[in-house]
Write a protein that holds these residues in place. Structure first.
Motif, mmCIF file in Angstrom:
data_model
loop_
_atom_site.group_PDB
_atom_site.id
_atom_site.type_symbol
_atom_site.label_atom_id
_atom_site.label_comp_id
_atom_site.label_asym_id
_atom_site.label_seq_id
_atom_site.Cartn_x
_atom_site.Cartn_y
_atom_site.Cartn_z
ATOM 1 N N HIS A 83 0.874 -1.373 -0.028
ATOM 2 C CA HIS A 83 0.134 -0.033 -0.001
ATOM 3 C C HIS A 83 1.021 1.367 -0.099
ATOM 4 C CE1 HIS A 83 -2.902 3.138 0.833
ATOM 5 N NE2 HIS A 83 -2.645 3.289 1.988
ATOM 6 N N ALA A 84 2.097 1.129 0.664
ATOM 7 C CA ALA A 84 2.783 2.444 0.739
ATOM 8 C C ALA A 84 3.471 2.583 -0.737
ATOM 9 C CB ALA A 84 4.085 2.013 1.684
ATOM 10 N N ALA A 85 3.707 1.445 -1.412
ATOM 11 C CA ALA A 85 4.144 1.592 -2.802
ATOM 12 C C ALA A 85 3.122 2.091 -3.707
ATOM 13 C CB ALA A 85 4.503 0.377 -3.259
ATOM 14 N N GLU A 86 1.807 1.854 -3.630
ATOM 15 C CA GLU A 86 0.717 2.318 -4.419
ATOM 16 C C GLU A 86 0.548 3.805 -4.164
ATOM 17 O OE1 GLU A 86 -2.945 0.446 -4.254
ATOM 18 O OE2 GLU A 86 -3.086 0.919 -1.992
ATOM 19 N N SER A 87 1.059 4.474 -2.867
ATOM 20 C CA SER A 87 0.764 5.446 -2.592
ATOM 21 C C SER A 87 1.943 6.584 -2.773
ATOM 22 C CB SER A 87 0.437 5.754 -1.019
ATOM 23 O OG SER A 87 -0.472 4.860 -0.519
ATOM 24 N N GLY A 88 3.037 5.747 -3.288
ATOM 25 C CA GLY A 88 4.094 6.567 -4.024
ATOM 26 C C GLY A 88 5.129 6.973 -2.773
ATOM 27 N N LEU A 89 4.977 6.325 -1.467
ATOM 28 C CA LEU A 89 5.753 6.572 -0.239
ATOM 29 C C LEU A 89 6.679 5.269 0.089
ATOM 30 C CD1 LEU A 89 2.658 8.321 1.354
ATOM 31 C CD2 LEU A 89 4.738 9.441 0.472
ATOM 32 N N ASP A 90 7.462 5.795 0.826
ATOM 33 C CA ASP A 90 8.297 4.817 1.618
ATOM 34 C C ASP A 90 7.792 4.046 2.467
ATOM 35 O OD1 ASP A 90 10.276 5.522 -0.262
ATOM 36 O OD2 ASP A 90 11.432 7.094 1.225
ATOM 37 N N VAL A 91 8.266 2.859 2.751
ATOM 38 C CA VAL A 91 7.806 1.966 4.005
ATOM 39 C C VAL A 91 8.577 2.766 5.219
ATOM 40 C CG1 VAL A 91 7.883 -0.093 5.143
ATOM 41 C CG2 VAL A 91 7.643 -0.076 2.675
ATOM 42 N N PRO A 92 7.606 3.075 6.240
ATOM 43 C CA PRO A 92 8.263 3.702 7.354
ATOM 44 C C PRO A 92 9.136 2.992 8.418
ATOM 45 C CG PRO A 92 5.988 3.179 7.801
ATOM 46 C CD PRO A 92 6.225 2.934 6.435
ATOM 47 N N LYS A 93 9.981 3.430 8.898
ATOM 48 C CA LYS A 93 10.933 3.053 9.770
ATOM 49 C C LYS A 93 10.246 2.794 10.998
ATOM 50 C CE LYS A 93 15.268 4.398 7.835
ATOM 51 N NZ LYS A 93 14.712 5.074 6.545
ATOM 52 N N GLU A 94 9.469 3.524 11.472
ATOM 53 C CA GLU A 94 8.449 3.370 12.530
ATOM 54 C C GLU A 94 7.097 3.674 12.281
ATOM 55 O OE1 GLU A 94 9.655 5.623 16.483
ATOM 56 O OE2 GLU A 94 11.537 5.905 15.353
ATOM 57 N N PRO A 95 6.162 2.920 13.127
ATOM 58 C CA PRO A 95 4.742 3.279 12.766
ATOM 59 C C PRO A 95 4.485 4.887 12.759
ATOM 60 C CG PRO A 95 4.795 1.547 14.435
ATOM 61 C CD PRO A 95 6.369 2.178 14.289
ATOM 62 N N VAL A 96 3.675 5.071 11.584
ATOM 63 C CA VAL A 96 3.073 6.231 11.345
ATOM 64 C C VAL A 96 1.904 6.475 12.134
ATOM 65 C CG1 VAL A 96 2.109 7.983 9.678
ATOM 66 C CG2 VAL A 96 4.269 6.515 9.188
ATOM 67 N N LEU A 97 1.609 7.233 12.809
ATOM 68 C CA LEU A 97 0.337 7.318 13.803
ATOM 69 C C LEU A 97 -0.438 8.747 13.456
ATOM 70 C CD1 LEU A 97 1.682 6.350 17.299
ATOM 71 C CD2 LEU A 97 0.834 5.059 15.414
ATOM 72 N N PHE A 98 -1.598 8.637 13.301
ATOM 73 C CA PHE A 98 -2.574 9.925 13.525
ATOM 74 C C PHE A 98 -3.696 9.430 14.258
ATOM 75 C CE2 PHE A 98 -3.307 7.402 9.369
ATOM 76 C CZ PHE A 98 -4.500 7.288 9.426
ATOM 77 N N MET A 99 -4.713 10.474 14.478
ATOM 78 C CA MET A 99 -5.970 10.361 15.156
ATOM 79 C C MET A 99 -7.027 10.656 14.129
ATOM 80 S SD MET A 99 -4.635 9.569 18.213
ATOM 81 C CE MET A 99 -5.879 10.076 19.438
ATOM 82 N N LYS A 100 -8.265 9.651 14.270
ATOM 83 C CA LYS A 100 -9.588 10.010 13.540
ATOM 84 C C LYS A 100 -10.467 10.370 14.747
ATOM 85 C CE LYS A 100 -11.921 7.073 10.205
ATOM 86 N NZ LYS A 100 -11.152 7.493 8.870
ATOM 87 N N ALA A 101 -11.381 11.346 14.382
ATOM 88 C CA ALA A 101 -12.236 11.959 15.235
ATOM 89 C C ALA A 101 -13.068 10.798 15.536
ATOM 90 C CB ALA A 101 -12.906 13.134 14.703
ATOM 91 N N THR A 102 -13.447 10.659 16.983
ATOM 92 C CA THR A 102 -14.646 9.635 17.191
ATOM 93 C C THR A 102 -15.632 9.963 16.781
ATOM 94 O OG1 THR A 102 -14.934 10.972 19.463
ATOM 95 C CG2 THR A 102 -13.493 8.911 19.376
ATOM 96 N N SER A 103 -16.131 11.374 16.453
ATOM 97 C CA SER A 103 -17.361 11.488 15.774
ATOM 98 C C SER A 103 -17.648 11.059 14.483
ATOM 99 C CB SER A 103 -17.567 13.067 15.820
ATOM 100 O OG SER A 103 -16.454 13.720 14.982
ATOM 101 N N ALA A 104 -16.347 10.494 13.892
ATOM 102 C CA ALA A 104 -16.693 9.709 12.519
ATOM 103 C C ALA A 104 -17.244 8.230 12.837
ATOM 104 C CB ALA A 104 -15.178 9.536 12.021
ATOM 105 N N ILE A 105 -17.069 7.791 14.125
ATOM 106 C CA ILE A 105 -17.910 6.180 14.115
ATOM 107 C C ILE A 105 -19.101 6.293 13.755
ATOM 108 C CG2 ILE A 105 -18.120 4.723 15.821
ATOM 109 C CD1 ILE A 105 -15.447 5.774 17.269
#
Length: 283
Positions: A83-105
């Motif tokens: 998936h990283a490859a299809e996104s044109g991005l390198d495989v990360p050396k550490e997990p990439v973290l971000f948050m999703k708003a709980t109001s999206a649930i």
């Protein structure tokens, strides 16, 4: 166990899918599929109950999000090398973290609303990990002790908002209905290996994603341990662990994005399926 929440939005009842296929009402036993009910002690209370003696709920009821009162909705990005490859991005050396708003649930079969001014709404089938025991600075060897179970997540994304509107990914990930979870929270005793689960997603009957959790860059235990180094995790927190290839953004020669009037179906082995119709934002 397969724990559920059924009923109208905001008035869901806690429930369990019985082995005979009926849905049994847990509201006389627990307040919700949330918080203390997800701890080892809470699960023991449910497991010790004769489920066949509990009232049946109508199977035609709406299925709500399988976890209530979610405190944190944490996402891991680019966690599948392909998936990283299809996104044109390198495989990360550490997990990439971000948050999703709980109001999206939202519920697993609720309509997905294409946001106002959206041109690039995309799909992502993901394995959701639900915390059942508080975690702080846990090591990888013990990380799964803090997991209560797993669920299907559709980590919907608006790619223009995510990648072209500056700042962090959260604003491309957090629109209302961009976080269907369920239909079940499947307790971890029913999943022999979370790193060997087939997963798939279709739009209007065309299969775009067909992968497996075995190709994760960072496995569930590593991810739980890693996140706990930066923040505490509480019962009911959800970690969604990345998606295999086949998202709309990566389709060649031209990306394919969702439009109103389409139907998504997705599932993960042992965790059930979701079906969502896309609708236009009309307020």
């Amino acid at each position: 166990m397969k724990l559920m929440r059924v009923g109208p939005k905001g008035a869901e009842k806690p429930a369990v899918l019985h082995s005979d296929g009926t849905i049994r009402d847990l509201s006389g036993l627990i307040e919700d599929v949330a918080g203390e009910a997800l701890t080892p002690e809470g699960l023991e209370k449910i497991a010790a109950t004769d489920l066949s003696a509990l009232p049946e709920l109508d199977t035609s009821n709406r299925i709500g999000p399988c976890v209530g009162r979610v405190g944190k909705f944490i996402c891991v990005g680019l966690n599948y090398a392909d998936h990283a490859a299809e996104s044109g991005l390198d495989v990360p050396k550490e997990p990439v973290l971000f948050m999703k708003a709980t109001s999206a649930i939202c519920g697993p079969n609720d309509d997905v609303i294409i946001p106002k001014n959206s041109s690039q709404t995309d799909w992502e089938v993901e394995l959701g990990v639900v915390i059942g025991k508080e975690a702080r600075y846990v090591d990888e060897a013990n990380a799964l002790e803090h997991v209560v179970g797993y669920c299907v997540v559709n980590d919907l994304s608006e790619r223009e908002f995510q990648t072209k509107r500056s700042g962090q990914w959260v604003k491309g990930k957090s629109a209302d209905t961009f976080g269907p979870i369920g239909p079940y929270l499947v307790t971890k005793d029913e999943i022999a290996d979370p790193q060997n689960l087939a997963m798939w997603l279709e739009v209007d009957g065309h299969r775009y994603q067909n992968g497996s959790t075995k190709t994760m860059v960072f496995g569930v235990a590593h991810v739980v341990s890693y996140i706990s180094q930066f923040m505490s995790l509480q019962p009911g927190d959800i970690i969604t662990t990345g998606t295999p290839p086949g998202v709309g953004m990566g389709i060649k020669p031209e990306p394919v994005y969702l439009k109103p009037g389409q139907t998504m179906r997705l599932g993960i082995e042992g965790l059930g399926e979701q079906t969502q119709k896309t609708v236009a934002w009309n307020r």
